[in-house]
Design a protein around this motif. Structure first.
Motif, mmCIF file in Angstrom:
data_model
loop_
_atom_site.group_PDB
_atom_site.id
_atom_site.type_symbol
_atom_site.label_atom_id
_atom_site.label_comp_id
_atom_site.label_asym_id
_atom_site.label_seq_id
_atom_site.Cartn_x
_atom_site.Cartn_y
_atom_site.Cartn_z
ATOM 1 N N MET A 147 0.818 -1.218 0.000
ATOM 2 C CA MET A 147 0.000 0.000 0.000
ATOM 3 C C MET A 147 0.850 1.266 0.000
ATOM 4 S SD MET A 147 -3.396 -0.610 0.122
ATOM 5 C CE MET A 147 -4.155 0.734 1.040
ATOM 6 N N GLY A 151 -3.316 5.237 2.227
ATOM 7 C CA GLY A 151 -4.493 4.977 1.410
ATOM 8 C C GLY A 151 -5.646 4.384 2.203
ATOM 9 N N TYR A 153 -8.442 1.578 3.022
ATOM 10 C CA TYR A 153 -8.496 0.125 2.873
ATOM 11 C C TYR A 153 -9.721 -0.434 3.593
ATOM 12 C CZ TYR A 153 -6.914 -0.670 7.693
ATOM 13 O OH TYR A 153 -6.824 -0.713 9.060
ATOM 14 N N GLY A 210 -12.945 5.054 -3.187
ATOM 15 C CA GLY A 210 -11.522 5.350 -3.100
ATOM 16 C C GLY A 210 -10.690 4.233 -2.486
ATOM 17 N N LYS A 212 -8.231 1.488 -1.823
ATOM 18 C CA LYS A 212 -6.981 1.141 -2.507
ATOM 19 C C LYS A 212 -6.517 -0.281 -2.166
ATOM 20 C CE LYS A 212 -2.101 2.645 -2.627
ATOM 21 N NZ LYS A 212 -1.118 3.587 -2.042
ATOM 22 N N ARG A 234 -11.751 -2.854 -11.140
ATOM 23 C CA ARG A 234 -10.850 -2.287 -10.134
ATOM 24 C C ARG A 234 -9.711 -3.253 -9.790
ATOM 25 N NH1 ARG A 234 -12.013 1.793 -6.860
ATOM 26 N NH2 ARG A 234 -9.770 1.567 -6.491
ATOM 27 N N ASP A 236 -6.811 -2.588 -9.850
ATOM 28 C CA ASP A 236 -5.731 -1.822 -9.232
ATOM 29 C C ASP A 236 -5.719 -1.973 -7.717
ATOM 30 O OD1 ASP A 236 -8.287 -0.343 -9.466
ATOM 31 O OD2 ASP A 236 -7.241 1.205 -8.326
ATOM 32 N N VAL A 237 -6.789 -2.510 -7.147
ATOM 33 C CA VAL A 237 -6.897 -2.639 -5.694
ATOM 34 C C VAL A 237 -6.018 -3.793 -5.209
ATOM 35 C CG1 VAL A 237 -8.460 -3.127 -3.765
ATOM 36 C CG2 VAL A 237 -9.220 -1.665 -5.645
#
Length: 313
Positions: A147, A151, A153, A210, A212, A234, A236-237
């Motif tokens: 991370m 960010g 979570y 949002g 992450k 998503r 990217d998570v």
């Protein structure tokens, strides 16, 4: 093979072996009772225990309680009536399982617990569990690193009645709380379920776009979360799990889920059978009741060496 024996084997394989079958086990039978084999972790436990029992010359009764304490109690009645020599158990609740294990002890049948503890000592002969707190800290440290120490979570928590769920969550929190730029925006149980985790992840993502990263109490929920994230575009998570399943191994190697924590289910179950064998033969394991096995971080560096909850050299 006669018809009675064939029907018995079929019933046992389906996990529906009932108290009315009239089967009486020999003194050389070990009962293996776990949650549903739909979860590969629990199947690995059952397979490991059964393989070791066969190697040591025992017959086995392999049964599932589906995380239902009432069903577990009925299965204990069945195996006690059958006169098994020992019980290997991954239990259906830390509090709810004490009475069943005590019932077996009172009948002169020793129990050897794996994976999950019960809230009593002196009832089971052995409680062999993964060092869940140590493993959770390993997973959390990797999560923090992935991370970049910052960010939003979310956390997926296991079944509330399972001691391991709370221990892992606490291990995660004790590490992540040291990083003030990591913000927890959602925390919810998905009861160890992949299907439930998919639905929970969808809701979390809608409420907190949002997000992450996601840290999960087990791999099954991590797989459900990853499926929901993929469906939402998503990928990217960052997702980190816990267990060391082949499914998550494959996801890591494909660039999906980033890491997990291996708890050695197969080895743990085999160790329990070895201790049961020693206890049956000598009346003692020579070991403490509570025994911890350390966990191992699995990521892109070593995922290829993972197979069925065991890491090759």
């Amino acid at each position: 093979m006669n018809i009675k024996r064939r029907l018995l084997i079929t019933a046992m394989a389906l996990g529906v072996f009932g108290a009315t079958t009239g089967f009486a086990a020999s003194a050389a039978t070990i009962a293996i009772i776990t949650p549903s084999h739909d979860n590969p972790f629990f199947k690995a436990e059952a397979d490991g225990a059964a393989a070791k029992a066969k190697e040591l010359g025992y017959d086995t009764m392999v049964l599932v309680h589906d995380d239902d304490a009432n069903k577990q109690s009925e299965l204990f009645d069945t195996v006690i009536a059958a006169g098994v020599a020992a019980i290997i158990l991954d239990n259906a609740g830390a509090d709810a399982s004490v009475a069943a294990v005590q019932k077996a002890k009172d009948a002169g049948i020793p129990s050897f617990l794996i994976d999950r503890e019960i809230t009593a000592t002196g009832v089971a002969v052995s409680q062999i569990v993964s060092n869940n707190y140590q493993g959770a800290q390993l997973g959390a440290e990797e999560f923090v690193k992935l991370m970049g120490e910052a960010g939003e979570y979310a956390e997926l928590v296991g079944k509330e009645s399972d001691t391991n769920a709370g221990i892992r969550s606490q291990g995660y929190a004790d590490v992540i709380s040291q990083y003030p730029d990591l913000k927890s925006v959602a925390r919810q149980t998905a009861n160890w379920s992949q299907t439930e985790a998919f639905t929970v992840m969808e809701s979390m993502l809608q409420a907190n776009p949002g997000i992450k990263g996601v840290i999960s109490g087990n791999d099954t929920m991590a797989m459900g979360a990853w499926a929901a994230l993929e469906a939402a575009g998503r990928t990217d998570v960052i997702v980190v799990g816990f267990d060391g399943s082949n499914d998550v191994r494959d996801s890591i190697m494909a660039g999906g889920i980033k890491a997990t924590v291996l708890q050695p289910a197969y080895q743990q179950a085999q160790l329990a059978v070895e201790q049961a064998d020693k206890y049956i033969k000598t009346g003692s394991t020579g070991l403490d009741e509570k025994q911890l096995m350390d966990c191992v971080l699995i990521n892109g560096d070593n995922a290829a060496k993972l197979e069925t909850f065991a890491l090759s050299e």
